[in-house]
Scaffold this motif. Structure first.
Motif, PDB file in Angstrom:
ATOM      1  N   THR A 140      46.726  38.074  45.361  1.00  0.00           N
ATOM      2  CA  THR A 140      45.774  38.320  44.136  1.00  0.00           C
ATOM      3  C   THR A 140      45.840  39.432  43.515  1.00  0.00           C
ATOM      4  O   THR A 140      46.178  40.547  44.359  1.00  0.00           O
ATOM      5  CB  THR A 140      44.522  37.643  44.632  1.00  0.00           C
ATOM      6  N   ARG A 141      45.238  39.598  42.391  1.00  0.00           N
ATOM      7  CA  ARG A 141      44.708  41.098  41.829  1.00  0.00           C
ATOM      8  C   ARG A 141      43.333  40.787  41.362  1.00  0.00           C
ATOM      9  O   ARG A 141      42.844  39.847  41.223  1.00  0.00           O
ATOM     10  CB  ARG A 141      45.778  41.289  40.678  1.00  0.00           C
ATOM     11  N   GLU A 142      42.723  41.907  41.000  1.00  0.00           N
ATOM     12  CA  GLU A 142      41.380  41.821  40.706  1.00  0.00           C
ATOM     13  C   GLU A 142      40.959  42.851  39.392  1.00  0.00           C
ATOM     14  O   GLU A 142      41.584  44.013  39.603  1.00  0.00           O
ATOM     15  CB  GLU A 142      40.477  42.422  41.555  1.00  0.00           C
ATOM     16  N   LEU A 143      40.557  42.344  38.420  1.00  0.00           N
ATOM     17  CA  LEU A 143      40.320  42.924  37.097  1.00  0.00           C
ATOM     18  C   LEU A 143      38.818  43.063  36.944  1.00  0.00           C
ATOM     19  O   LEU A 143      38.144  41.878  37.006  1.00  0.00           O
ATOM     20  CB  LEU A 143      40.903  42.164  36.025  1.00  0.00           C
ATOM     21  N   VAL A 144      38.344  44.412  37.125  1.00  0.00           N
ATOM     22  CA  VAL A 144      36.904  44.646  36.652  1.00  0.00           C
ATOM     23  C   VAL A 144      36.719  44.481  35.303  1.00  0.00           C
ATOM     24  O   VAL A 144      37.388  45.070  34.493  1.00  0.00           O
ATOM     25  CB  VAL A 144      36.705  46.053  37.166  1.00  0.00           C
ATOM     26  N   ILE A 145      35.850  43.698  34.790  1.00  0.00           N
ATOM     27  CA  ILE A 145      35.383  43.518  33.369  1.00  0.00           C
ATOM     28  C   ILE A 145      34.615  44.750  32.872  1.00  0.00           C
ATOM     29  O   ILE A 145      33.299  44.727  33.540  1.00  0.00           O
ATOM     30  CB  ILE A 145      34.630  41.965  33.201  1.00  0.00           C
ATOM     31  N   PRO A 146      35.116  45.537  32.195  1.00  0.00           N
ATOM     32  CA  PRO A 146      34.127  46.697  31.964  1.00  0.00           C
ATOM     33  C   PRO A 146      32.966  46.224  31.124  1.00  0.00           C
ATOM     34  O   PRO A 146      32.574  45.344  30.513  1.00  0.00           O
ATOM     35  CB  PRO A 146      35.172  47.364  30.667  1.00  0.00           C
ATOM     36  N   GLY A 147      31.777  47.107  31.546  1.00  0.00           N
ATOM     37  CA  GLY A 147      30.597  46.852  31.167  1.00  0.00           C
ATOM     38  C   GLY A 147      29.702  45.664  31.748  1.00  0.00           C
ATOM     39  O   GLY A 147      28.680  45.320  31.226  1.00  0.00           O
ATOM     40  N   THR A 148      30.516  45.125  32.497  1.00  0.00           N
ATOM     41  CA  THR A 148      29.469  44.268  33.314  1.00  0.00           C
ATOM     42  C   THR A 148      29.714  44.396  34.936  1.00  0.00           C
ATOM     43  O   THR A 148      30.399  45.198  35.180  1.00  0.00           O
ATOM     44  CB  THR A 148      30.407  42.825  33.169  1.00  0.00           C
ATOM     45  N   LYS A 149      29.309  43.432  35.675  1.00  0.00           N
ATOM     46  CA  LYS A 149      29.272  43.383  37.425  1.00  0.00           C
ATOM     47  C   LYS A 149      30.321  42.297  37.681  1.00  0.00           C
ATOM     48  O   LYS A 149      30.309  41.940  38.847  1.00  0.00           O
ATOM     49  CB  LYS A 149      28.051  43.383  37.659  1.00  0.00           C
ATOM     50  N   LEU A 150      31.052  41.983  36.497  1.00  0.00           N
ATOM     51  CA  LEU A 150      32.085  40.883  36.984  1.00  0.00           C
ATOM     52  C   LEU A 150      33.583  41.391  37.512  1.00  0.00           C
ATOM     53  O   LEU A 150      34.176  42.520  36.868  1.00  0.00           O
ATOM     54  CB  LEU A 150      32.233  39.881  35.827  1.00  0.00           C
ATOM     55  N   ILE A 151      34.111  40.561  38.208  1.00  0.00           N
ATOM     56  CA  ILE A 151      35.479  40.820  38.699  1.00  0.00           C
ATOM     57  C   ILE A 151      36.355  39.371  38.613  1.00  0.00           C
ATOM     58  O   ILE A 151      35.874  38.637  39.054  1.00  0.00           O
ATOM     59  CB  ILE A 151      35.624  41.518  40.205  1.00  0.00           C
ATOM     60  N   ALA A 152      37.484  39.766  37.851  1.00  0.00           N
ATOM     61  CA  ALA A 152      38.285  38.449  37.659  1.00  0.00           C
ATOM     62  C   ALA A 152      39.226  38.416  38.739  1.00  0.00           C
ATOM     63  O   ALA A 152      40.169  39.525  38.707  1.00  0.00           O
ATOM     64  CB  ALA A 152      38.987  38.468  36.433  1.00  0.00           C
ATOM     65  N   VAL A 153      39.556  37.461  39.674  1.00  0.00           N
ATOM     66  CA  VAL A 153      40.299  37.454  40.669  1.00  0.00           C
ATOM     67  C   VAL A 153      41.429  36.567  40.013  1.00  0.00           C
ATOM     68  O   VAL A 153      41.300  35.429  39.374  1.00  0.00           O
ATOM     69  CB  VAL A 153      39.956  36.830  41.827  1.00  0.00           C
ATOM     70  N   TYR A 154      42.722  37.134  39.951  1.00  0.00           N
ATOM     71  CA  TYR A 154      43.870  36.168  39.472  1.00  0.00           C
ATOM     72  C   TYR A 154      45.163  36.378  40.128  1.00  0.00           C
ATOM     73  O   TYR A 154      45.495  37.333  40.901  1.00  0.00           O
ATOM     74  CB  TYR A 154      43.989  36.681  38.086  1.00  0.00           C
ATOM     75  N   ARG A 155      46.145  35.558  39.878  1.00  0.00           N
ATOM     76  CA  ARG A 155      47.462  35.466  40.439  1.00  0.00           C
ATOM     77  C   ARG A 155      48.412  35.565  39.258  1.00  0.00           C
ATOM     78  O   ARG A 155      48.348  34.935  38.379  1.00  0.00           O
ATOM     79  CB  ARG A 155      47.664  34.247  41.280  1.00  0.00           C
TER      80      ARG A 155
END
Length: 112
Positions: A73-88
Motif C-alpha cells: 500500500t501507499r498512504e497519501l496525506v490529504i493536505p489541510g486535513t487529518k486524513l490519510i488515504a491508503v491505496y494500492r
C-alpha cells in the motif's frame, strides 16, 4: 453493480490510470464527512473537496504518497486535513483501500 468499487475518475485516453474506491473506503469517506457536517456543514463540504482534489492527483502521480504501513500500500496525506488515504497501485488503476483519520490505529484488526 452493487458491491463494486465506486469509480471516481474514469480513465480517458490521456489518463494513465483510473481511481476506484473500495466499499470500505467509500464508507470511511462518507463517515468522515458526516461527522464533520454535524457541527459544521460548510467545513464538511470543504473536507470532501480536499479529499477529491488530492485523490484525483493520483491519476497523474500514482506513487505520490509515501510507502504504506501495510505491505503493497501507499498512504497519501490529504493536505489541510487529518486524513490519510491508503491505496494500492496496480496497472491502470489506483484502488483507494481506506480513508483514515490520522489518529486511527492503522493497521488494526478490522482493516482488511
Amino acid at each position: 453493480m452493487a458491491g463494486s468499487p465506486r469509480r471516481v475518475g474514469e480513465a480517458s485516453s490521456e489518463d494513465p490510470v483510473r481511481i476506484e474506491w473500495t466499499p470500505l473506503a467509500e464508507d470511511d469517506r462518507n463517515k468522515q464527512i458526516e461527522d464533520v457536517a454535524i457541527e459544521n456543514p460548510a467545513a464538511a463540504i470543504r473536507l470532501g473537496d480536499a479529499v477529491d482534489f488530492s485523490i484525483v492527483k493520483l491519476i497523474d502521480f500514482p506513487v505520490i504518497g509515501r510507502r504504506g504501513r501495510v505491505r503493497g500500500t501507499r498512504e497519501l496525506v490529504i493536505p489541510g486535513t487529518k486524513l490519510i488515504a491508503v491505496y494500492r497501485v496496480l496497472p491502470g488503476i489506483v484502488y483507494i483501500v481506506r480513508l483514515l483519520h490520522g489518529a486511527q490505529d492503522w493497521p488494526g484488526s478490522s482493516d482488511g
